[in-house]
Design an enzyme around this catalytic site. Structure first.
Site, PDB file in Angstrom:
ATOM      1  N   GLU A  90     -32.257 -28.953   4.383  1.00  0.00           N
ATOM      2  CA  GLU A  90     -31.996 -29.148   3.390  1.00  0.00           C
ATOM      3  C   GLU A  90     -33.160 -29.412   2.987  1.00  0.00           C
ATOM      4  O   GLU A  90     -33.070 -29.768   1.511  1.00  0.00           O
ATOM      5  CB  GLU A  90     -31.099 -28.967   3.026  1.00  0.00           C
ATOM      6  CG  GLU A  90     -30.412 -29.761   3.147  1.00  0.00           C
ATOM      7  CD  GLU A  90     -28.916 -30.686   2.640  1.00  0.00           C
ATOM      8  OE1 GLU A  90     -27.290 -30.959   3.579  1.00  0.00           O
ATOM      9  OE2 GLU A  90     -28.815 -30.725   1.883  1.00  0.00           O
ATOM     10  N   CYS A 127     -25.626 -28.677   5.372  1.00  0.00           N
ATOM     11  CA  CYS A 127     -25.484 -29.558   7.100  1.00  0.00           C
ATOM     12  C   CYS A 127     -25.498 -28.287   8.013  1.00  0.00           C
ATOM     13  O   CYS A 127     -25.473 -28.885   9.366  1.00  0.00           O
ATOM     14  CB  CYS A 127     -24.744 -30.722   5.959  1.00  0.00           C
ATOM     15  SG  CYS A 127     -25.268 -31.930   5.356  1.00  0.00           S
ATOM     16  N   HIS A 169     -18.453 -32.488  12.181  1.00  0.00           N
ATOM     17  CA  HIS A 169     -19.723 -33.326  11.398  1.00  0.00           C
ATOM     18  C   HIS A 169     -19.766 -34.872  10.975  1.00  0.00           C
ATOM     19  O   HIS A 169     -18.916 -35.143  10.519  1.00  0.00           O
ATOM     20  CB  HIS A 169     -19.514 -32.453  10.568  1.00  0.00           C
ATOM     21  CG  HIS A 169     -21.090 -32.645   9.389  1.00  0.00           C
ATOM     22  ND1 HIS A 169     -22.284 -32.537   9.039  1.00  0.00           N
ATOM     23  CD2 HIS A 169     -20.397 -33.316   7.425  1.00  0.00           C
ATOM     24  CE1 HIS A 169     -23.071 -33.211   8.269  1.00  0.00           C
ATOM     25  NE2 HIS A 169     -21.786 -33.111   7.065  1.00  0.00           N
TER      26      HIS A 169
END
Lengths: 376, 133, 355
Positions: C85, C117, C240
């Site tokens: 991103e 992400c 994550h």
């Protein structure tokens, strides 16, 4: 034979109010002030940054048509920092080949039209823009790296290398055309602001504007000549210091020096390309005028000074202190050597000088030219 | 606006490709059409070793304004493991960490930008070898 | 342990973390935050890209390290996916840059993926699919970010820079075989960045339960349901890592122990590298994993979605671990910078960024 008949120089400095054309005009007016010249066969202009800065193409024609003097034909020569001597080479060969009898050579460049940042960026193009100069090397980085190798290889400390700029300033102080007319102490060089270490501000040429003009003529032309041009020869070197087997040796300069028998014959005066201190020293060694690794010590001992045993080097103050308007510098050099050989140089003089050299290179030594001159 | 000039030279710059002379055997970087040592045009492209040592270096102080955020620019003379030398920027190194003989390796970086609305030129710079600095 | 399925696996893995570190206490000093306001994030430093680095250069080095381990001819790579991103060009693929740099061009697919992400992980799933179908022999998936965060926002304490890359190929010869993977997505606006805006916005607490936790748990439970696997079947669990707190909490909720999570936790040391976040956790695990071990990987991306992978390590891993720098070589190569230097490197001083 080709003769240097007339010379004119503009004091190098920050001529904000003058264009390259204005500076060229002044140099030509000074050169031809007392000459009985009604036309020029050929105008050869040396300039380097003008094409990037002004910008201006067909520069020689535009300068030629602004002189108030009929010019039959005009041509510009570009060889980076070596442009001035390249223009002399072209002019000499025009006369030798009987294509012309009266050739006017003008060297002109301005380094103050832009702030220093963009100027250094343009000067990166003196190096190979397809290899080394893709990086931000400015003008100094490759030579700074050579200076570090020189100090390391020969065990020479920074202070010994400071005598070169001190000698240049001492000479420039006496030269009315020089940009930096003040003396400096060697110890100031070491502690000056770094440009690209170990190169400091006082090892570097100043950013200044200038123009010089020379009238070259064949022997058929009457008049009082200043000096005779015996030889002019050029050579092309490696495109990068990385490609030299010994980065401190300019092989093409050494070869040219041998071909011209320079180390055999007595030379009285030399104007030498010292864009940075290290280049002056490497040229002395590559020319065979100083043993390898000894040039700095000889300079410190006064060997190349006006009353030294060796030739008088850079009586003008050199690129370091006379100044270095890139493409114009070689024309200044030839004018200064001619004045020395005629006993008319308005500064530090070697009386009775009979043989002189002008030695120029571009950048780290991508090309070189040597002009051998004699008194008349 | 810079386009083709950066584009056509990208492969050697991205992959550290040099040229090896079939006549004299010497290699150089970046690849040229003729050997700079012997003039032969019989050359073949070769991948050069990505590690070498620092033979010289300098910290450049006078750099154009648009690269101020990258200061100081550090330039090195690097001798690769096979003896080929090149001039390149050094990165990820502080001026006080520099020394002759420093072992360095190639790393991909931004080399130049054509303003803030043009293309980006990528290529290899050199940094101290990971884990040895 | 017997591999039950999986036609494709990881032949090479590589990570990259830039050298510079900004301590979170330095950010707190500049913005006047008391300790309790940011210490709970459990992030001590964040990695900062150098002034000549970006998501492309970092992605390249991660890919180069993966290639060193895969020991394959790069021209055999038939697909390159770049998840980020913080692409350097809004229009112009970074995937072609990396493909050209590593020598995969011209016979390859190449595209940039965007899913906050999670785009790098989507690239990994797509790579597995392409290889499993036989359409390509090898594929490269890269996740790389120089994560943006508005100065003074809580996000600035974690948003960092790094890259991870994997060369996916046939199960035979792979260092780790992906047994099964599963994806869970919904339209959940927890974090976004409008086109042309420099910094993302986020929903604070809304990024937690309805986004991070709901999607990761949905994906992992989905994987469990399809495969019958349970937390105790795994040697490592990697989630994550937007901060140092969430991955530990989601692991607990799913029934994993801290020991299973610890090795794959990188955010406490270097911050949240966005598309490289969970993937760098996998890199750090593969750097030490032993043949036969099983790994759970669950990346997450806002907007929102999560993947869950079950990965089995093979005998091939032992030799490959030595072929490229370990992630810890990068994590340990660190130089602290202050906030002023960080703003210069990151060109947050926008007046200087103008050419």
């Amino acid at each position: 034979m080709v003769y240097v008949s007339k010379v004119g120089m503009v004091k190098i400095g920050r001529h904000y109010e003058k264009s390259p054309r204005d500076l060229a005009f002044e140099a030509v007016r000074e050169a031809l002030a007392d000459a009985d010249i009604d036309s020029i066969d050929y105008l050869v202009v040396a300039s380097s940054l003008t094409y990037m800065q002004s910008p201006q193409l067909d520069l020689a024609a535009y300068i030629g048509s602004s002189l108030g003097l009929p010019v039959k034909s005009a041509l510009a020569v570009e060889a980076g920092e070596n442009s001035g001597l390249a223009a002399i080479e072209v002019a000499v060969n025009l006369i030798r080949s009987h294509a012309a009898e009266k050739v006017l050579v003008i060297g002109v460049d301005k380094l103050t039209d832009y702030p220093s940042g963009p100027t250094y960026e343009m000067l990166e193009a003196l190096y190979d823009t397809e290899s080394d100069a893709i990086y931000r090397i400015g003008h100094a980085a490759p030579l700074a790296m050579l200076m570090r190798i020189y100090m390391e290889k020969y065990g020479i400390d920074r202070n010994t290398l400071a005598y070169w700029p001190a000698m240049m300033h001492a000479h420039a102080k006496e030269n009315p055309y020089a940009m930096l007319r003040f003396a400096i102490k060697p110890e100031k060089v070491t502690t000056a602001m770094p440009i690209a270490d170990p190169i400091t501000l006082l090892d570097a040429y100043p950013l200044g504007d200038g123009a010089a003009a020379i009238l070259l003529t064949s022997e058929d032309q009457v008049g009082d000549h200043l000096a005779r041009i015996k030889e002019v020869a050029g050579a092309v070197g490696m495109p990068s210091i990385a490609l030299r087997d010994d980065p401190l040796m300019l092989e093409h300069v050494a070869k040219l020096s041998n071909e011209l028998n320079l180390s055999e014959e007595k030379v009285d005066v030399i104007e030498l390309h010292d864009n940075f201190t290290i280049m002056g020293l490497l040229l002395l060694e590559s020319l065979g005028l100083a043993p390898r690794g000894k040039a700095a010590e000889l300079v410190a001992a006064g060997y190349f000074d006006v009353d030294g045993e060796g030739p008088l080097v850079n009586a003008s103050g050199g690129l370091k202190a006379r100044g270095h308007p890139i493409g114009a510098t070689g024309v200044y050099m030839v004018a200064e050597v001619a004045l020395q050989l005629a006993g008319k140089f308005p500064g530090v003089k070697r009386p009775g000088a009979e043989k002189g050299l002008a030695v120029g290179v571009n950048a780290h030594g991508s090309s070189t030219r040597i002009v051998v001159m004699e008194s008349v | 606006m810079v386009l083709a000039r950066w584009w056509r030279t990208r492969i050697p710059r991205y992959r550290l490709i040099g040229a090896q002379c079939k006549s004299c055997g010497r290699a150089h970087y970046p690849p040229r059409k003729a050997c700079p040592y012997c003039g032969s045009t019989e050359l073949e492209q070769v991948m050069l070793p990505r590690r070498g040592i620092l033979e010289s270096y300098t910290v450049v102080q006078s750099i154009p304004g648009d690269t101020r955020f990258q200061a100081p620019i550090i330039v090195g003379l690097v001798r690769l493991e096979n003896g080929v030398r090149l001039v390149a920027e050094l990165t990820d190194v502080q001026p006080e960490e520099l020394k002759l003989g420093l072992e360095v390796e190639a790393t991909m970086r931004r080399i130049r930008e054509d303003g803030d609305n043009g293309t980006i030129m990528y290529g290899l710079k050199f940094r101290p070898i990971l884990g040895k600095s | 342990m017997k591999v039950t399925s999986g036609k494709a696996g990881i032949h090479g893995w590589g990570g990259y973390v830039p050298r510079y570190r900004l301590p979170t206490k330095e950010i707190a000093r500049v913005w006047g935050w008391p300790d309790h306001q940011y210490k709970g994030l459990n992030v001590s430093h964040k990695s900062v890209d150098g002034p000549d680095e970006d998501s492309t250069t970092m992605g390249f080095e991660a890919a180069y390290n993966a290639l060193l381990r895969a020991k394959i001819d790069p021209s055999l790579i038939g697909a390159v996916f770049f998840g980020s991103e913080s692409k350097v060009y809004a229009v112009k693929p970074s995937a072609t840059l990396i493909a050209e740099m590593i020598g995969a061009t011209p016979e390859t697919m190449a595209s940039d993926l965007e899913f906050a992400c999670r785009a790098g992980s989507e690239g990994l799933r797509a790579s597995l699919a392409l290889v499993s179908s036989g359409m390509v022999k090898y594929a490269l998936a890269v996740g790389s970010d120089t994560a943006q965060a508005e100065p003074g926002d809580v996000l600035e304490f974690t948003a960092s820079s790094g890259a991870a890359a994997f060369i996916v190929g046939p199960a035979e010869g792979a260092a780790a075989i992906v047994e099964y993977s599963y994806t869970y997505v919904t339209d959940t606006p927890d974090f976004w960045r409008r086109a042309e805006k420099p910094y993302p916005r986020h929903g604070e607490g809304f990024t937690g339960e309805p986004a991070y936790f709901a999607h990761i748990m949905g994906a992992v439970k989905g994987l469990f349901k399809k495969t019958g696997l349970k937390p105790e079947d795994f040697d490592y669990a990697i989630f994550h890592q937007p901060n140092g707190k969430f991955p530990v909490r989601v692991a607990q909720r799913l029934g994993f122990t801290y020991e299973q999570v610890e090795r794959g936790l990188v955010t406490p040391m270097i911050g949240n590298t966005y598309n490289a976040s969970a993937l760098l956790g996998l890199v750090r695990v593969l750097d030490v994993a032993k043949p036969g071990q099983r790994i759970l990987l669950a990346p997450f991306g806002s907007g929102a979605g999560s993947d869950a992978y079950s990965i089995i390590v093979t005998d091939e891993i032992v030799e490959k671990q030595k072929l490229a720098p370990a992630l810890d070589d990068y994590i340990n190569r660190k130089l602290e910078v202050d906030y002023a230097t960080y703003t210069r490197f990151r060109r947050i001083l926008t007046m200087l960024a103008r050419g």
